[in-house]
Design an enzyme around this catalytic site. Structure first.
Site, PDB file in Angstrom:
ATOM      1  N   HIS A 302     -27.004 -38.920  15.063  1.00  0.00           N
ATOM      2  CA  HIS A 302     -26.552 -39.788  13.958  1.00  0.00           C
ATOM      3  C   HIS A 302     -27.539 -40.933  13.821  1.00  0.00           C
ATOM      4  CE1 HIS A 302     -24.082 -42.418  11.479  1.00  0.00           C
ATOM      5  NE2 HIS A 302     -23.335 -41.357  11.215  1.00  0.00           N
ATOM      6  N   ASP A 359     -19.358 -34.412  12.076  1.00  0.00           N
ATOM      7  CA  ASP A 359     -19.468 -33.200  11.244  1.00  0.00           C
ATOM      8  C   ASP A 359     -19.332 -31.927  12.083  1.00  0.00           C
ATOM      9  OD1 ASP A 359     -22.090 -35.034   9.713  1.00  0.00           O
ATOM     10  OD2 ASP A 359     -20.056 -34.760   8.932  1.00  0.00           O
TER      11      ASP A 359
HETATM   12  C1  MLT Z   1     -20.723 -41.318   7.151  1.00  0.00           C
HETATM   13  O1  MLT Z   1     -19.634 -41.326   7.747  1.00  0.00           O
HETATM   14  O2  MLT Z   1     -20.892 -41.779   6.000  1.00  0.00           O
HETATM   15  C2  MLT Z   1     -21.865 -40.633   7.830  1.00  0.00           C
HETATM   16  O3  MLT Z   1     -21.714 -40.695   9.232  1.00  0.00           O
HETATM   17  C3  MLT Z   1     -23.229 -41.117   7.407  1.00  0.00           C
HETATM   18  C4  MLT Z   1     -23.586 -42.556   7.707  1.00  0.00           C
HETATM   19  O4  MLT Z   1     -22.741 -43.372   8.105  1.00  0.00           O
HETATM   20  O5  MLT Z   1     -24.776 -42.867   7.489  1.00  0.00           O
END
Ligand code: MLT
Length: 425
Positions: A302, A359
């Site tokens: 992430h 995810d």
């Molecule tokens: C989200 O929850 O929007 C995703 O993890 C992507 C992010 O936070 O950049």
């Protein structure tokens, strides 16, 4: 706090420095260009604060995610998605009366205008539900136009949350050629969605409330995530004065990208590829480690979390229990668990902080619940809806708010003059 001092070409500039409620420190560069004719450069804004916000706090190093100060761990365990919608949008947990009124409004605004059904008839069955969702949400403005009356905005917020699950379910039914199942006022938000999707009321499942509670938890975990790509898109579009529906529609389009919300669909596509290739997950672990091989593990790592995604930890804890209670036996899920185990034991992934993210596990649970793969990102959008709305409203109330207009560094041709075509060669 003492100002920052920036020296450029022997000129020194002072820039204000301030800290937020969680001691995050920022340098205010708003006056830098006027003072120095110099701009900052931060492609993708990875290290640039676009706003002050009081909605969601993330600590990427410690794996902390809080909505209005409440941890997602507590909210996932003790709250409901509808209550979290209220919390994100209004800033406080509702009283019992406030929650009852909010639920009543959501229940009684979940129908679509009958004319909107004609829109679905125009889409091919192969249309991706995210493109349908984005178009349908933008079209809500045709039926519920924005006005200067604040009560209209309050009602449009309700309409958006309430009708989103109906639009999602109708687009699924259209894609499989089944008749639409209309919302039912006697079901909760998630029970109603599952019933519209599968035309099977919750009581038909061997664990009647398990699916609805699992979906509730998944929606809570996706409800907001500060200034991610789609939320920043919602704020940017809203900064032009565009209405709520147009801004949210743009956020849905941003979320549809495989680097953002569609990553959960990519996880299942990856597992199906491994299964079709004989299920040899070790082969794909080695492919992921081979820098000459384009294959990468989807659902790992992430941009913000430097160790683990706290949402993934909550889902992982739930997934094992839900899968066993649902009596699910799915070879893809077995491959997923092997990939997770091997990756967590392999220093290659640990050194690169490539841990399973939200995810990876959400795709597994959506699949176990019978939700088709091409609907996974729609589920993400349904969860993120209250966060988008809260962030859009906050941006409208921001006294510093202005239209988003980043600068650039021009790298193209310097001035040159037009030449007739016969002189080009
Ligand atoms: C989200 O929850 O929007 C995703 O993890 C992507 C992010 O936070 O950049």
């Amino acid at each position: 706090m003492d100002p920052a001092k920036l020296v450029i070409n022997d000129n020194e500039y002072e820039l204000p420095v301030f800290a937020g409620s969680e001691d995050e420190v920022a340098v205010d560069i708003r006056k830098l260009r006027a003072q120095s004719k110099v701009v900052t450069y931060d492609p993708g804004y990875g290290n640039t604060g676009s706003c002050e916000s009081s909605i969601t706090f993330i600590d990427g190093e410690k794996g902390i995610l809080r909505y209005r100060g409440y941890s997602i761990e507590e909210l996932a365990e003790k709250s409901s998605f509808v209550e979290v919608c209220y919390l994100l949008i209004h800033g406080e947990l509702p009283t019992e009366v406030q929650l009852d009124i909010f639920k009543h409004k959501l229940t009684h605004h979940s129908l679509l205008h009958e004319d909107m059904k004609k829109f679905f008839e125009g889409y091919p069955a192969s249309a991706h539900p995210m493109s349908v969702l984005s178009a349908m949400v933008a079209s809500l403005a045709a039926y519920y136009p924005e006005s200067d009356d604040p009560s209209d905005l309050d009602l449009n917020v309700i309409r958006l949350i309430a009708k989103l699950k109906t639009i999602a379910a109708f687009s699924y039914k259209k894609s499989i050629g089944h008749p639409y199942v209309y919302p039912r006022n006697d079901l909760s938000y998630t029970e109603d969605f599952l019933n519209m999707m599968f035309a099977v009321p919750a009581e038909a499942y061997n664990s009647p409330d398990l699916l609805a509670l699992t979906l509730d938890m998944l929606l809570i975990l996706h409800a907001d995530h500060e200034q991610n790509c789609s939320t920043s898109t919602v704020r940017m579009v809203g900064s032009s004065g565009a209405d709520l529906f147009a801004s949210i529609s743009a956020g849905i389009s941003a979320l549809s990208g495989p680097l953002h919300g569609k990553a959960n669909q990519e996880v299942i596509d990856m597992l199906e590829r491994i299964q079709a290739d004989g299920g040899d997950y070790n082969k794909y672990i080695e492919k992921a480690k081979d820098k000459n091989d384009p294959f990468r593990l989807m659902g790992f790592g992430h941009r913000v979390y430097k160790n683990f995604d706290p949402r993934a930890k909550v889902i992982k804890k739930t997934a094992d229990r839900v899968l066993s209670e649902l009596g699910i036996r799915d070879p893809l899920l077995d491959i997923a668990k092997h990939l997770e185990r091997v990756a967590l034991e392999d220093d290659y992934f640990g050194e690169r902080k490539l841990y399973p993210n939200v995810d990876f596990y959400s795709g597994i649970l959506y699949r176990a619940m019978g939700i088709p793969t091409n609907m996974f990102t729609v589920m993400f959008a349904m969860g993120r809806m209250p966060g988008w709305i809260a962030q859009w409203i906050e941006s409208k109330k921001d006294p510093d708010a202005k239209i988003h207009r980043p600068r650039q560094i021009y790298m193209g041709s310097t001035e040159r003059h037009y030449r007739p075509i016969e002189q080009r060669g």
